[in-house]
Scaffold this active site. Structure first.
Site, mmCIF file in Angstrom:
data_model
loop_
_atom_site.group_PDB
_atom_site.id
_atom_site.type_symbol
_atom_site.label_atom_id
_atom_site.label_comp_id
_atom_site.label_asym_id
_atom_site.label_seq_id
_atom_site.Cartn_x
_atom_site.Cartn_y
_atom_site.Cartn_z
ATOM 1 N N ASP A 10 -14.900 1.328 3.623
ATOM 2 C CA ASP A 10 -14.179 2.368 4.362
ATOM 3 C C ASP A 10 -14.028 1.886 5.795
ATOM 4 O O ASP A 10 -15.022 1.694 6.501
ATOM 5 C CB ASP A 10 -14.985 3.678 4.299
ATOM 6 C CG ASP A 10 -14.210 4.874 4.828
ATOM 7 O OD1 ASP A 10 -13.052 4.684 5.246
ATOM 8 O OD2 ASP A 10 -14.763 5.982 4.818
ATOM 9 N N GLU A 101 -9.438 2.442 2.546
ATOM 10 C CA GLU A 101 -10.645 2.393 1.716
ATOM 11 C C GLU A 101 -10.331 2.045 0.270
ATOM 12 O O GLU A 101 -9.195 2.196 -0.195
ATOM 13 C CB GLU A 101 -11.414 3.714 1.777
ATOM 14 C CG GLU A 101 -10.687 4.907 1.201
ATOM 15 C CD GLU A 101 -11.538 6.170 1.189
ATOM 16 O OE1 GLU A 101 -12.695 6.128 0.721
ATOM 17 O OE2 GLU A 101 -11.027 7.207 1.643
#
Length: 374
Positions: A10, A101
């Site tokens: 992420d 992500e």
């Protein structure tokens, strides 16, 4: 079932981090990226309670010295594509779930490295070396544990769950909202049963949770609290549409409220579209009123597009045709008839250029034939 090793990465405050990278004078300052609605807030801004999907005017009240940077979607998507290309070099078993992500099945890949910790650090260094941006990494035995692990040491850290025992021990003492998918509305329902922490779920049987919250949510809650998640990294799935919708506890009744919420939902949906490198042909608006009446309005574009301006203008045109004489309980935005960018059709201008070139080539051929015959 064979034991899996899943990585979730992420990017840290993605849009804001790109702006800070390109303008180092912004480092350490509370900044947000957005127009009227915030798309991303730096970690310095988050300390004041500023968050994504919040109106900029509201954020300024929380942080008077907030710096607002206009959205440069083209720049962010270029960086996103670079990150995806880097990750895809490792393995084809990648599921990109947004522009910043994704999940990576590293079950076989990680065996080539000294340890999971070594692999996590190497992954982060590779991203930073090539983009100048940091990311948080989580490694787990399934997607759920990997996702929660990547949130554990944000920003710029990594965390690893080797098995379900480690995972359950970690989350038992956490607030129930740590489970992905447990939103504000579900939290309120859980609070009525005094389920405030993850460990509180363990006081109920699967049958009880299903009887209270329904089969889908009951099973989801029970399995998540036990660290169970059988979802695979879905790298072969064909996407038919992308969309988001919000159900409001208190119905919307003003034009300002409706417009603000639509803009927030549009942003999330558009980010998913460009994050997956897709073009769409159809824009759909869904509205559910207080009396449960639900309507959908769609518009098909002349050409495939991912342009924020084109899609937003289309949504606004659709929205103008809706009669909002009743209060609104739900709003949703989706993009359909999707095509990967790599196999997109020619745009109108490109087709014109292509046809023009063909006409010129044909004319040249005719001239050659005439000259040859003469």
């Amino acid at each position: 079932m064979k034991e899996k090793t899943i990585l979730h990465y992420d990017m840290d405050a993605f849009y804001a981090s790109v702006e800070i990278r390109d303008n180092p004078s912004l480092k350490g300052k509370p900044i947000v990226v957005g127009n009227s609605i915030i798309t991303t807030a730096s970690y310095e801004a988050r300390k004041f309670g500023v968050r994504s999907a919040m109106p900029v005017m509201e954020a300024r009240k929380l942080c008077h010295h907030l710096l607002v940077i206009p959205v440069s979607m083209g720049k962010y998507m270029e960086v996103s594509r670079k990150i995806k290309n880097l990750v895809a070099r490792l393995t084809e078993k990648v599921e990109f779930i947004a522009s910043d992500e994704g999940y990576v099945d590293i079950t076989e890949l990680v065996k080539r490295y000294p340890s999971k910790e070594y692999f996590a650090r190497r992954f982060q260094k590779g991203i930073y070396k090539n983009t100048g941006l940091t990311c948080s990494v989580g490694i787990g035995y399934n997607k759920l544990s990997a996702k929660i692990a990547s949130d554990a040491k944000k920003p710029g850290g990594y965390y690893i769950f080797n098995n379900s025992q480690e995972f359950v021990e970690y989350i038992s003492g956490k607030n129930i909202k740590i489970i992905p998918g447990v939103g504000k509305k579900f939290q309120e329902l859980l609070g009525e049963r005094n389920i405030l922490m993850v460990r509180d779920v363990h006081n109920y049987s699967l049958y009880e949770l299903i009887s209270y919250f329904g089969k889908s949510r009951g099973e989801f809650l029970y399995c998540s609290a036990m660290g169970e998640d059988n979802r695979q990294v879905d790298y072969k799935r064909k996407i038919h549409s992308v969309g988001n919708e919000n159900t409001f506890r208190y119905p919307l009744e003003s034009e300002v409220e409706i417009k603000r919420e639509l803009e927030s939902i549009f942003h999330k949906t558009h980010e998913r579209l460009v994050g997956k490198d897709l073009l769409c042909k159809t824009v759909t608006l869904k509205v559910r009123f207080e009396n449960r009446k639900t309507i959908t309005r769609s518009k098909t574009l002349e050409n495939l597009a991912d342009s924020r301006e084109i899609l937003k203008n289309t949504l606004e045109n659709i929205n103008e045709s809706v009669d909002y004489s009743m209060r609104v309980k739900l709003l949703g935005v989706s993009f359909g008839n999707l095509v990967q960018k790599s196999i997109r059709q020619l745009s109108f201008s490109e087709r014109e250029l292509f046809n023009k070139k063909n006409r010129v080539d044909l004319l040249k051929e005719k001239i050659k034939k005439i000259e040859k015959n003469n």
